[in-house]
Design an enzyme around this catalytic site. Structure first.
Site, short mmCIF file in Angstrom:
data_model
loop_
_atom_site.label_atom_id
_atom_site.label_comp_id
_atom_site.label_asym_id
_atom_site.label_seq_id
_atom_site.Cartn_x
_atom_site.Cartn_y
_atom_site.Cartn_z
CB SER A 44 -6.33 2.65 4.94
OG SER A 44 -5.41 1.94 5.74
CB ILE A 82 -3.73 5.28 5.63
CG1 ILE A 82 -2.76 5.76 6.71
CG2 ILE A 82 -3.00 5.13 4.32
CD1 ILE A 82 -1.67 4.74 7.03
CE LYS A 96 -2.30 0.99 3.82
NZ LYS A 96 -3.11 0.82 5.06
CB VAL A 139 -4.73 1.90 13.06
CG1 VAL A 139 -5.72 2.78 12.30
CG2 VAL A 139 -4.52 2.43 14.48
N GLY A 140 -7.53 -0.06 12.62
CA GLY A 140 -8.92 -0.22 12.99
C GLY A 140 -9.62 -1.25 12.12
N GLY A 141 -8.83 -1.95 11.31
CA GLY A 141 -9.38 -2.92 10.38
C GLY A 141 -8.87 -2.73 8.97
CB SER A 142 -6.32 -0.41 7.60
OG SER A 142 -6.94 0.77 8.06
#
Length: 514
Positions: A198, A172, A123, A219-222
């Site tokens: 992201s 992101i 990415k 960091v939260g599901g990226s």
């Protein structure tokens, strides 16, 4: 605490709001990848290269042709490294051709360079020497990295070759991959749908057979959200196992947010998960994760929880619920074991735990890129901003006041839940959990349904390893998924579960033109 407004109560309303604008676009699905080289796992491809049954150059060329064909529909690849990749592939082929096949050097290649000659993608938030790294931010559109991120170095040392860089949301910090530099990335199973974020460009490219393995961050599901929406494997490892050096945003110090950030693999085949994690984790793969220890699922305890009940989270779609139950039933029947259904009360406040954790005062805000978010709101209203609305909002969130008392209560409950789950799972338990409340939504639908982030963000807030596993497709041809969580350093249980469910449900489903 941020309030996610759920204005929509029925799927009919979603169709009106989000499907109607997409109707002028053809419901295109990527065609099947006909070249057999594109259907090899990374480990299989490396073995064939070592045995001179295929060449690295031919493998790289096959992926370049595939990317050239599909990227006009996906818009997943934003930076190409094709020429350098071809040259590196030729060097690998020459090396293999001339090496003594009886030498210790050759015999050690599967261990020391498990991905020799295999292309990989990543990415647009990780540095690759000589390539632009924008993180989706307009002011970085010409920023060239001076050195590789540590994870890129590790992949190169393992013999892998950088092929391309993929699209991300601006900074992101959103779950749909779109920015004002490169535009928006589409889902390969229906370009009217989002690929997530992201690491959305990465998930879409891998699912479309434009790459076989890739690097994402979470960091939260990226990692897991794009993996779920695009029907591939995505692993968020145990916190602190994989180096963040050279990736963005820059997380300094040892605040709680730095524990929530993870870099991990996305791939089409479960057999690539373990060697990728071994490469990325380095010495920690054995000293902490013990990845070589065998896993006997007859001795594994299975727990599952079906739904988060919150005003800010959509009700669980029946397709998602059925996929979860099928995974649970599979383990029960195959290993003649009993699973345990949970309804942990503290889980239902998942979104609050994630937000309070990510809002740590030392967390890296969007404003570290010198963006005045208040001014950008005004400019955006008049169509003059270079930034996306989600990025601006995420920047403004950094300024929101947080009550110290509420923060302490949330952190206390969060830590209590973490202890409960770790004690419950121990070294021989896994927890099956939804990846998202629905299958991949329409473009822009996440503006109203971003509260579904609770399903993945919870495990970042609790700093527990989690994996997303594909479970086939629904009646509309959209990927289904299940998420599995373990205690820290028990990543090998997650990888074993991924291999098992891949055997039972087929894993990645290739796209087929309709």
């Amino acid at each position: 605490m941020i309030v996610y407004c759920n204005y929509v109560s029925t799927s009919f309303a979603y169709a009106i709001i989000f499907e109607m604008p997409e109707l002028p676009r053809r419901r295109r699905i990527l065609d099947y990848p006909e070249d057999d080289l594109l259907l090899l796992s990374a480990i299989e491809a490396a073995e064939l290269i070592r045995r001179e049954e295929i060449t690295s150059e031919s493998l790289i060329q096959a992926y370049i042709l595939r990317i050239t064909h599909i990227n006009r529909f996906l818009n997943a690849v934003v930076i190409q490294n094709f020429d350098d990749a071809i040259e590196e592939g030729r060097q690998v082929d020459s090396y293999i051709q001339h090496i003594d096949k009886d030498s210790d050097e050759y015999k050690s290649l599967p261990h020391k360079k498990p991905f020799l000659g295999v292309p990989f993608t990543l990415k647009d938030s990780m540095s690759v020497e000589g390539l632009v790294c924008t993180v989706g931010i307009p002011s970085r559109r010409n920023t060239v990295a001076e050195e590789d991120a540590e994870v890129v170095q590790r992949m190169r040392h393992a013999g892998a070759i950088v092929l391309a860089v993929t699209n991300v949301p601006e900074a992101i910090m959103w779950c749909e991959s779109a920015n004002t530099i490169y535009g928006r990335t589409n889902n390969p199973y229906n370009i009217r749908r989002t690929c997530g974020g992201s690491s959305g460009g990465e998930g879409a490219l891998i699912a479309g057979a434009g790459s076989v393995i890739g690097l994402g961050s979470d960091v939260g599901g990226s990692i897991r959200i794009p993996a779920a929406f695009n029907g591939v494997f995505g692993l968020k490892p145990t916190s602190g196992i994989v180096s963040l050096k050279g990736s963005f945003p820059v997380v300094e110090g040892e605040d709680y947010t730095s524990l929530m950030w993870c870099i991990g693999p996305l791939c089409r085949y479960a057999k690539d998960l373990k060697p990728m994690l071994q490469v990325l984790a380095g010495d920690k793969a054995e000293s902490l994760l013990h990845l070589h220890n065998p896993v006997n699922f007859r001795n594994i305890r299975i727990f599952y929880m079906e739904e988060i009940n919150s005003l800010f989270v959509e009700p669980l779609h029946e397709d998602v619920r059925r996929a979860l139950r099928k995974a649970v039933s599979y383990f029960e029947k195959k290993y003649d074991i009993t699973s345990y259904r949970l309804d942990l009360p503290l889980v239902h406040d998942a979104l609050s735990y994630w937000y309070s954790s990510i809002s740590d005062s030392t967390a890296p805000p969007f404003t570290q890129y010198d963006v005045n978010c208040y001014l950008e709101v005004v400019k955006w209203i008049f169509g003059k901003s270079d930034h996306t609305l989600p990025a601006i909002i995420s920047g403004l969130m950094c300024y929101l006041p947080h009550g110290a008392f509420d923060q302490q209560i949330l952190e206390s409950h969060r830590d209590q839940l973490r202890r409960e789950i770790i004690d419950l799972l121990g070294s021989d338990g896994i927890l099956l959990f939804p990846s998202w409340a629905t299958v991949a939504p329409y473009h822009n639908q996440l503006i109203l349904t971003s509260g579904n982030l609770a399903y993945t963000g919870l495990w970042n807030a609790l700093t527990l390893p989690a994996i997303q596993i594909p479970m086939g497709v629904n009646s509309n041809g959209l990927p289904l998924a299940v998420q599995i969580i373990s205690a820290p350093n028990m990543d090998r249980l997650l990888i074993a579960a991924a291999s098992d469910l891949e055997e039972g449900f087929g894993g990645w489903t290739p796209t087929r033109s309709l």
